[in-house]
Motif scaffolding. Structure first.
Motif, PDB file in Angstrom:
ATOM      1  N   ARG A  43      72.627 -26.196  27.240  1.00 19.25           N
ATOM      2  CA  ARG A  43      73.605 -26.160  26.154  1.00 19.25           C
ATOM      3  C   ARG A  43      73.305 -27.204  25.087  1.00 19.25           C
ATOM      4  NH1 ARG A  43      78.878 -27.475  28.167  1.00 19.25           N
ATOM      5  NH2 ARG A  43      79.566 -27.022  26.061  1.00 19.25           N
ATOM      6  N   ALA A  44      73.687 -26.846  23.844  1.00 20.10           N
ATOM      7  CA  ALA A  44      73.467 -27.742  22.719  1.00 20.10           C
ATOM      8  C   ALA A  44      74.578 -27.554  21.696  1.00 20.10           C
ATOM      9  CB  ALA A  44      72.106 -27.468  22.092  1.00 20.10           C
ATOM     10  N   TYR A  45      74.788 -28.583  20.868  1.00 23.10           N
ATOM     11  CA  TYR A  45      75.801 -28.548  19.824  1.00 23.10           C
ATOM     12  C   TYR A  45      75.117 -28.580  18.462  1.00 23.10           C
ATOM     13  CZ  TYR A  45      79.292 -29.946  23.373  1.00 23.10           C
ATOM     14  OH  TYR A  45      80.116 -30.016  24.464  1.00 23.10           O
ATOM     15  N   LEU A  46      75.741 -27.918  17.486  1.00 27.67           N
ATOM     16  CA  LEU A  46      75.253 -27.907  16.113  1.00 27.67           C
ATOM     17  C   LEU A  46      76.107 -28.852  15.275  1.00 27.67           C
ATOM     18  CD1 LEU A  46      73.314 -26.459  14.058  1.00 27.67           C
ATOM     19  CD2 LEU A  46      75.228 -24.915  13.588  1.00 27.67           C
ATOM     20  N   LEU A  82      65.854 -35.356  21.140  1.00 33.00           N
ATOM     21  CA  LEU A  82      67.245 -34.948  21.313  1.00 33.00           C
ATOM     22  C   LEU A  82      67.477 -33.475  21.033  1.00 33.00           C
ATOM     23  CD1 LEU A  82      68.822 -37.922  19.336  1.00 33.00           C
ATOM     24  CD2 LEU A  82      68.703 -37.693  21.829  1.00 33.00           C
ATOM     25  N   GLY A  83      66.686 -32.899  20.158  1.00 31.94           N
ATOM     26  CA  GLY A  83      66.882 -31.523  19.724  1.00 31.94           C
ATOM     27  C   GLY A  83      66.016 -31.244  18.517  1.00 31.94           C
ATOM     28  N   TRP A  84      66.602 -30.595  17.495  1.00 30.29           N
ATOM     29  CA  TRP A  84      65.830 -30.283  16.296  1.00 30.29           C
ATOM     30  C   TRP A  84      66.731 -30.143  15.087  1.00 30.29           C
ATOM     31  CZ3 TRP A  84      66.128 -26.769  20.408  1.00 30.29           C
ATOM     32  CH2 TRP A  84      66.872 -25.626  20.178  1.00 30.29           C
ATOM     33  N   LYS A  85      66.083 -30.160  13.921  1.00 33.52           N
ATOM     34  CA  LYS A  85      66.752 -29.918  12.645  1.00 33.52           C
ATOM     35  C   LYS A  85      66.267 -28.568  12.124  1.00 33.52           C
ATOM     36  CE  LYS A  85      67.313 -31.598   7.940  1.00 33.52           C
ATOM     37  NZ  LYS A  85      66.879 -32.568   6.937  1.00 33.52           N
ATOM     38  N   TYR A  86      67.191 -27.749  11.667  1.00 36.99           N
ATOM     39  CA  TYR A  86      66.838 -26.480  11.045  1.00 36.99           C
ATOM     40  C   TYR A  86      66.428 -26.751   9.602  1.00 36.99           C
ATOM     41  CZ  TYR A  86      68.881 -23.742  14.857  1.00 36.99           C
ATOM     42  OH  TYR A  86      69.163 -23.179  16.068  1.00 36.99           O
ATOM     43  N   GLU A  87      65.159 -26.607   9.302  1.00 33.17           N
ATOM     44  CA  GLU A  87      64.674 -26.799   7.946  1.00 33.17           C
ATOM     45  C   GLU A  87      64.811 -25.512   7.131  1.00 33.17           C
ATOM     46  OE1 GLU A  87      63.877 -29.604   6.666  1.00 33.17           O
ATOM     47  OE2 GLU A  87      63.410 -30.890   8.368  1.00 33.17           O
ATOM     48  N   ARG A  88      64.514 -24.371   7.773  1.00 31.31           N
ATOM     49  CA  ARG A  88      64.570 -23.091   7.068  1.00 31.31           C
ATOM     50  C   ARG A  88      64.856 -21.972   8.058  1.00 31.31           C
ATOM     51  NH1 ARG A  88      59.757 -19.830   4.202  1.00 31.31           N
ATOM     52  NH2 ARG A  88      61.050 -18.262   3.212  1.00 31.31           N
ATOM     53  N   ALA A  89      65.709 -21.057   7.632  1.00 31.60           N
ATOM     54  CA  ALA A  89      65.977 -19.839   8.403  1.00 31.60           C
ATOM     55  C   ALA A  89      65.415 -18.671   7.605  1.00 31.60           C
ATOM     56  CB  ALA A  89      67.469 -19.664   8.624  1.00 31.60           C
ATOM     57  N   PHE A  90      64.713 -17.784   8.273  1.00 30.80           N
ATOM     58  CA  PHE A  90      64.051 -16.688   7.578  1.00 30.80           C
ATOM     59  C   PHE A  90      64.931 -15.446   7.465  1.00 30.80           C
ATOM     60  CE2 PHE A  90      60.666 -19.453   8.980  1.00 30.80           C
ATOM     61  CZ  PHE A  90      59.890 -19.557   7.834  1.00 30.80           C
ATOM     62  N   GLU A  91      65.984 -15.364   8.266  1.00 28.02           N
ATOM     63  CA  GLU A  91      66.903 -14.235   8.190  1.00 28.02           C
ATOM     64  C   GLU A  91      68.163 -14.679   7.454  1.00 28.02           C
ATOM     65  OE1 GLU A  91      67.569 -12.195  11.880  1.00 28.02           O
ATOM     66  OE2 GLU A  91      65.532 -12.622  12.561  1.00 28.02           O
ATOM     67  N   GLU A  98      70.577 -23.990   7.948  1.00 25.84           N
ATOM     68  CA  GLU A  98      69.624 -24.837   7.224  1.00 25.84           C
ATOM     69  C   GLU A  98      70.216 -26.215   6.935  1.00 25.84           C
ATOM     70  OE1 GLU A  98      66.904 -21.447   5.049  1.00 25.84           O
ATOM     71  OE2 GLU A  98      68.355 -22.532   3.820  1.00 25.84           O
ATOM     72  N   GLY A  99      69.438 -27.240   7.253  1.00 25.34           N
ATOM     73  CA  GLY A  99      69.870 -28.618   7.042  1.00 25.34           C
ATOM     74  C   GLY A  99      70.766 -29.178   8.135  1.00 25.34           C
ATOM     75  N   LYS A 100      71.064 -28.377   9.143  1.00 23.46           N
ATOM     76  CA  LYS A 100      71.923 -28.823  10.244  1.00 23.46           C
ATOM     77  C   LYS A 100      71.075 -29.228  11.457  1.00 23.46           C
ATOM     78  CE  LYS A 100      76.042 -26.328   8.821  1.00 23.46           C
ATOM     79  NZ  LYS A 100      75.623 -26.056   7.483  1.00 23.46           N
ATOM     80  N   PHE A 101      71.725 -29.858  12.430  1.00 21.59           N
ATOM     81  CA  PHE A 101      71.027 -30.472  13.564  1.00 21.59           C
ATOM     82  C   PHE A 101      71.544 -29.943  14.892  1.00 21.59           C
ATOM     83  CE2 PHE A 101      71.163 -33.286   9.985  1.00 21.59           C
ATOM     84  CZ  PHE A 101      69.893 -33.835   9.917  1.00 21.59           C
ATOM     85  N   ILE A 102      70.628 -29.692  15.809  1.00 19.13           N
ATOM     86  CA  ILE A 102      70.942 -29.342  17.189  1.00 19.13           C
ATOM     87  C   ILE A 102      70.694 -30.577  18.050  1.00 19.13           C
ATOM     88  CG2 ILE A 102      70.029 -28.107  19.216  1.00 19.13           C
ATOM     89  CD1 ILE A 102      71.710 -26.282  17.600  1.00 19.13           C
TER      90      ILE A 102
END
Length: 115
Positions: A43-46, A82-91, A98-102
């Motif tokens: 599990r992860a949080y945004l 810890l997780g990742w940052k969404y830099e770009r979503a293709f859909e 985009e710009g949010k963190f997991i």
């Protein structure tokens, strides 16, 4: 050796999340977007915003919701991934990320005045 300085969330943040490994502040509960995400270890949080994290190079990955450009994030204090940052979503349906963190639940704890 370079000394890094931690950012502390203000006292007004009655509910926050910290790194389970070193207790560095990571996020304010008010920046939580969703608890319905899946990380590589469970599990992860945004979150809209985080503190005390470093960011790696962005790379394209196929995740459960399609192709995204993401960059791994790590605790700036103990260097744990810890997780990742969404830099770009293709859909188009995933652009809100985009710009949010997991941050994976396994790497954070609730801190302060939780009821």
């Amino acid at each position: 050796m370079v000394k890094t300085f931690q950012k502390y969330l203000p006292d007004e943040c009655h509910r926050m999340y910290s790194c389970v490994h070193c207790r560095a502040h990571l996020a304010n509960h008010d920046d939580l977007v969703s608890k319905s995400f899946q990380g590589s270890q469970g599990r992860a949080y945004l979150f809209n915003a985080v503190v005390n994290v470093g960011c790696g190079e962005a790379e394209e990955r196929f995740l459960l919701t399609g192709l995204h450009a993401v960059a791994d994030i790590y605790c700036s204090s103990c260097k744990t991934t810890l997780g990742w940052k969404y830099e770009r979503a293709f859909e188009s349906s995933q652009k809100y990320k985009e710009g949010k963190f997991i941050i994976e639940v396994a790497h954070m704890i609730k801190d302060n005045r939780w009821n």
